[in-house]
Design a protein around this motif. Sequence first.
Motif, PDB file in Angstrom:
ATOM      1  N   ARG A  80      22.661   6.355 -25.177  1.00  0.00           N
ATOM      2  CA  ARG A  80      23.654   7.145 -24.452  1.00  0.00           C
ATOM      3  C   ARG A  80      23.090   7.520 -23.075  1.00  0.00           C
ATOM      4  NH1 ARG A  80      28.274   9.682 -26.201  1.00  0.00           N
ATOM      5  NH2 ARG A  80      27.831   9.276 -28.402  1.00  0.00           N
ATOM      6  N   ILE A  81      21.809   7.849 -23.058  1.00  0.00           N
ATOM      7  CA  ILE A  81      21.154   8.223 -21.792  1.00  0.00           C
ATOM      8  C   ILE A  81      20.949   6.990 -20.918  1.00  0.00           C
ATOM      9  CG2 ILE A  81      19.055   9.216 -20.801  1.00  0.00           C
ATOM     10  CD1 ILE A  81      18.849  10.651 -23.701  1.00  0.00           C
ATOM     11  N   VAL A  82      20.433   5.939 -21.562  1.00  0.00           N
ATOM     12  CA  VAL A  82      20.172   4.705 -20.807  1.00  0.00           C
ATOM     13  C   VAL A  82      21.449   4.229 -20.121  1.00  0.00           C
ATOM     14  CG1 VAL A  82      19.566   2.258 -21.030  1.00  0.00           C
ATOM     15  CG2 VAL A  82      18.260   3.981 -22.295  1.00  0.00           C
ATOM     16  N   MET A  83      22.548   4.211 -20.863  1.00  0.00           N
ATOM     17  CA  MET A  83      23.784   3.688 -20.284  1.00  0.00           C
ATOM     18  C   MET A  83      24.374   4.643 -19.251  1.00  0.00           C
ATOM     19  SD  MET A  83      23.588   0.803 -21.504  1.00  0.00           S
ATOM     20  CE  MET A  83      24.876   0.208 -20.400  1.00  0.00           C
ATOM     21  N   ALA A  84      24.179   5.951 -19.447  1.00  0.00           N
ATOM     22  CA  ALA A  84      24.658   6.899 -18.437  1.00  0.00           C
ATOM     23  C   ALA A  84      23.959   6.634 -17.107  1.00  0.00           C
ATOM     24  CB  ALA A  84      24.398   8.339 -18.908  1.00  0.00           C
ATOM     25  N   VAL A  85      22.664   6.359 -17.199  1.00  0.00           N
ATOM     26  CA  VAL A  85      21.909   6.065 -15.972  1.00  0.00           C
ATOM     27  C   VAL A  85      22.400   4.756 -15.353  1.00  0.00           C
ATOM     28  CG1 VAL A  85      19.625   5.430 -15.085  1.00  0.00           C
ATOM     29  CG2 VAL A  85      19.863   7.335 -16.696  1.00  0.00           C
ATOM     30  N   ILE A  86      22.550   3.731 -16.182  1.00  0.00           N
ATOM     31  CA  ILE A  86      22.966   2.418 -15.660  1.00  0.00           C
ATOM     32  C   ILE A  86      24.358   2.507 -15.026  1.00  0.00           C
ATOM     33  CG2 ILE A  86      23.654   0.078 -16.376  1.00  0.00           C
ATOM     34  CD1 ILE A  86      21.219   0.025 -18.182  1.00  0.00           C
ATOM     35  N   ARG A  87      25.241   3.287 -15.648  1.00  0.00           N
ATOM     36  CA  ARG A  87      26.583   3.428 -15.067  1.00  0.00           C
ATOM     37  C   ARG A  87      26.561   4.194 -13.759  1.00  0.00           C
ATOM     38  NH1 ARG A  87      28.441   4.291 -20.469  1.00  0.00           N
ATOM     39  NH2 ARG A  87      28.067   6.492 -20.089  1.00  0.00           N
ATOM     40  N   ALA A  88      25.576   5.091 -13.603  1.00  0.00           N
ATOM     41  CA  ALA A  88      25.568   5.971 -12.426  1.00  0.00           C
ATOM     42  C   ALA A  88      24.971   5.320 -11.176  1.00  0.00           C
ATOM     43  CB  ALA A  88      24.797   7.250 -12.760  1.00  0.00           C
ATOM     44  N   ILE A  89      24.298   4.208 -11.362  1.00  0.00           N
ATOM     45  CA  ILE A  89      23.675   3.570 -10.194  1.00  0.00           C
ATOM     46  C   ILE A  89      24.773   3.064  -9.252  1.00  0.00           C
ATOM     47  CG2 ILE A  89      22.149   1.707  -9.401  1.00  0.00           C
ATOM     48  CD1 ILE A  89      20.851   1.770 -12.200  1.00  0.00           C
ATOM     49  N   PRO A  90      24.735   3.458  -7.951  1.00  0.00           N
ATOM     50  CA  PRO A  90      25.776   3.010  -7.020  1.00  0.00           C
ATOM     51  C   PRO A  90      25.756   1.488  -6.881  1.00  0.00           C
ATOM     52  CG  PRO A  90      24.372   4.700  -6.030  1.00  0.00           C
ATOM     53  CD  PRO A  90      23.728   4.321  -7.311  1.00  0.00           C
ATOM     54  N   GLU A  91      26.916   0.899  -6.730  1.00  0.00           N
ATOM     55  CA  GLU A  91      27.038  -0.560  -6.712  1.00  0.00           C
ATOM     56  C   GLU A  91      26.149  -1.236  -5.666  1.00  0.00           C
ATOM     57  OE1 GLU A  91      28.577  -1.893  -9.183  1.00  0.00           O
ATOM     58  OE2 GLU A  91      28.488  -4.000  -8.623  1.00  0.00           O
ATOM     59  N   PRO A  92      26.051  -0.671  -4.417  1.00  0.00           N
ATOM     60  CA  PRO A  92      25.195  -1.345  -3.420  1.00  0.00           C
ATOM     61  C   PRO A  92      23.741  -1.484  -3.896  1.00  0.00           C
ATOM     62  CG  PRO A  92      26.551   0.320  -2.370  1.00  0.00           C
ATOM     63  CD  PRO A  92      26.741   0.496  -3.839  1.00  0.00           C
ATOM     64  N   VAL A  93      23.305  -0.511  -4.693  1.00  0.00           N
ATOM     65  CA  VAL A  93      21.940  -0.583  -5.235  1.00  0.00           C
ATOM     66  C   VAL A  93      21.936  -1.491  -6.463  1.00  0.00           C
ATOM     67  CG1 VAL A  93      20.038   0.751  -6.219  1.00  0.00           C
ATOM     68  CG2 VAL A  93      21.465   1.748  -4.416  1.00  0.00           C
ATOM     69  N   PHE A  94      22.944  -1.300  -7.314  1.00  0.00           N
ATOM     70  CA  PHE A  94      22.991  -1.998  -8.595  1.00  0.00           C
ATOM     71  C   PHE A  94      22.980  -3.511  -8.411  1.00  0.00           C
ATOM     72  CE2 PHE A  94      25.050  -3.631 -12.452  1.00  0.00           C
ATOM     73  CZ  PHE A  94      24.299  -2.988 -13.411  1.00  0.00           C
ATOM     74  N   LYS A  95      23.701  -3.985  -7.381  1.00  0.00           N
ATOM     75  CA  LYS A  95      23.825  -5.440  -7.234  1.00  0.00           C
ATOM     76  C   LYS A  95      22.493  -6.095  -6.903  1.00  0.00           C
ATOM     77  CE  LYS A  95      25.137  -5.723  -2.328  1.00  0.00           C
ATOM     78  NZ  LYS A  95      26.234  -6.005  -1.380  1.00  0.00           N
ATOM     79  N   LYS A  96      21.527  -5.285  -6.434  1.00  0.00           N
ATOM     80  CA  LYS A  96      20.222  -5.869  -6.092  1.00  0.00           C
ATOM     81  C   LYS A  96      19.216  -5.777  -7.245  1.00  0.00           C
ATOM     82  CE  LYS A  96      20.807  -4.972  -1.204  1.00  0.00           C
ATOM     83  NZ  LYS A  96      20.868  -3.763  -0.361  1.00  0.00           N
ATOM     84  N   THR A  97      19.597  -5.079  -8.297  1.00  0.00           N
ATOM     85  CA  THR A  97      18.640  -4.928  -9.406  1.00  0.00           C
ATOM     86  C   THR A  97      18.687  -6.158 -10.315  1.00  0.00           C
ATOM     87  OG1 THR A  97      20.311  -3.908 -10.817  1.00  0.00           O
ATOM     88  CG2 THR A  97      18.961  -2.424  -9.490  1.00  0.00           C
ATOM     89  N   SER A  98      17.665  -6.270 -11.127  1.00  0.00           N
ATOM     90  CA  SER A  98      17.734  -7.285 -12.192  1.00  0.00           C
ATOM     91  C   SER A  98      17.473  -6.598 -13.521  1.00  0.00           C
ATOM     92  CB  SER A  98      16.719  -8.400 -11.933  1.00  0.00           C
ATOM     93  OG  SER A  98      15.439  -7.855 -11.740  1.00  0.00           O
ATOM     94  N   LEU A  99      18.539  -6.212 -14.187  1.00  0.00           N
ATOM     95  CA  LEU A  99      18.423  -5.473 -15.453  1.00  0.00           C
ATOM     96  C   LEU A  99      18.741  -6.393 -16.621  1.00  0.00           C
ATOM     97  CD1 LEU A  99      20.116  -2.151 -14.395  1.00  0.00           C
ATOM     98  CD2 LEU A  99      17.774  -2.379 -15.187  1.00  0.00           C
TER      99      LEU A  99
END
Lengths: 244, 441
Positions: free
Chosen positions: A225-244
């Motif tokens: 629940r915590i892990v996904m809350a964090v993953i959902r909260a990452i702003p898209e401009p940042v998220f698109k550069k991550t490799s999760l």
Amino acid sequence: MSRSVLILGAASGMARAIARSFAAEGHAIRLAARDPERLKDDRDDLVTRYGVEVTLHPFDALDLASHAGFVAGLPDLPEVVVCAVGTMGTQEENAADPEAGAMVMRANFEGPASILGHLANAMEARGSGTIVGISSVAGERGRASNYVYGSAKAGFTAFLSGLRNRLAKKGVHVVTVLPGFVNTAMTEGLDLPARLTAEPEEVGAAVLKAVTSRRNVVYVRPIWRIVMAVIRAIPEPVFKKTSL
Amino acid sequence: MTRLSGWGRTPVAECRVRKARSEADVARAVAEGPMIARGNGRSYGDPAMSPGLTLDMRGMDRFLAFDAETGILVTEAGALLSDVIETFLPRGWFPFVTPGTKFVTIGGAIAADVHGKNHHGDGSFRACVEWVDVMEADGSVTRVTQDDDTGRFGTICGAMGLSGVILRAAIRLRPVESAWIVQETIPVQTVEAAVDAFEARLDVPYSVAWIDCSSGPPTLGRSLVMLGRHARADELPTSKRKAPFKVARPRKLAVPVDFPSFALNRLSVRAFNALYYRMGARNAGETLVDWDRYFYPLDAISGWNRIYGRRGFYQFQCALPLPTAREGLERLLTDISATGLASFLSVLKRFGPDDSPLSFPCEGYTLALDFPAGARSLALLERLDRITLEHGGRFYLAKDARMTGETARAADPRLAAFRDLRQARGWAGHFVSHQSERLGL
């Protein structure tokens, strides 16, 4: 009132554990999968351990035309249905071959939504029942590593949410289960972090508990629940550069 | 790759691990080449770790049939003994033979041919095995019965998985009237007196002695000899008679972290042992204890193997033949108590006659001890090996993590014959563990 529990996609390790949880409570069990021959040992196991009635049923999630007949052909309308139908494929294959990708979407979304639609209507008419959909945390946000599977699960999660809303006042309860990583044949060979990885037995216990205490959305391991809350909260401009 | 070890947590190796969920999974693994089946990882050393593929059998854990007339259970090899008890004790059945932990798979129990507190009367685990389905090196499946006249049964029980993969088995359970054990505790001051107590009470179904290895002369090997038998329903107090199979679930204790290595030392072990003896001696005579506390006291502490710290520990278990047992035990205990190395859990047990081709027990006495991993322990273990050899004893492969092939073969001439058989039957190329390589089997 019927006390039987129907397990769709019963050949998986997760489904076996879920079936055991309900059989241990004395429920009659209906196991459904494409090839019921493969379920004979599972049936013998449930009968030997728990002394409950177990029946086997051929079921093809992709054959939508057969779904109405499947429901009509069950010995009774189940009290609980657990949909553990699903397949992951590999992201490389799903991305390279859109047809393979479409198959994954059909198996994880279209097929499950269709059969649960039929069962939901029958349960609504009866005025009771519980529908459990095994969805996935992968549906919470699309990631490069498995967005085809994830998008199908996102659709399924939304379907379950809407179904729950529709049936809330009709005596039918809908549970969405987000297992996170589970140590099963589907994840064989993947290098999974131990703290985030549940054994199939944990899923079985979590599903039973979710049904008896009428939970809406459950994560098998609370840490998700915590892990996904964090993953959902990452702003898209940042998220698109991550490799999760 | 997965880091694996046995229950003793040493040695550790990176292993390629796969889970078997069906017979087809096993066939694929056997066809691919060197592999070993692994149960619940409760052997102490490296017999369930392969330099090839380690096949985790716990995915095959289904009960396939139970005959309530005969008590015969047909089960897949990866089912746990704890599952058997949980399912069948409420119906009045208990395992015919059980080792000191219930967290072993049925396949593992057969492969190691484990023994229990009733070996002197009932024999080892194979006594309750009606048949096994074993996958051969060529991928075919053979059903081997206990009375099979080709000798194949004897090459499976105690073979540590080195002669095929056990897929399924039919095991006979024992009818019991309750979940309770009538236990009698006899405190004795020396190992000599412990042996006398065993010999005087061979008629009692279960017997075992906890032995204080930190105690030197004049109380060398002072022990609590614990006898037991299943309680009849009419022996239970009225409060229990209504539900004779119901016992309170014990509070589960756990060792949450690896103990630092200084936690176990001569003083703490001596203090523990002295306290344990005093507590036991206070409860001398007959008491009623539940099955879990009687058979599996250590299972109540999950992860008890962590008390020895990250480096792990070695188990030593030998069997000494009856004629040399008294002298051999005295020699072993003299050396151990003089060294003062920590051994918390030392167990002495009388074995009955045993004539199986590969299994560990022989008529006489078995002594089991554990020591923290380290150079001093290794040196002591070498000496204990020698004393055992001098007294015609042999060693338990399920406990071994460090023996040399030379010692193993000197102690047990049957191993050389088994090695030849492995070559002749083509098992040597398919079924390989770190232990089989170390011992040259």
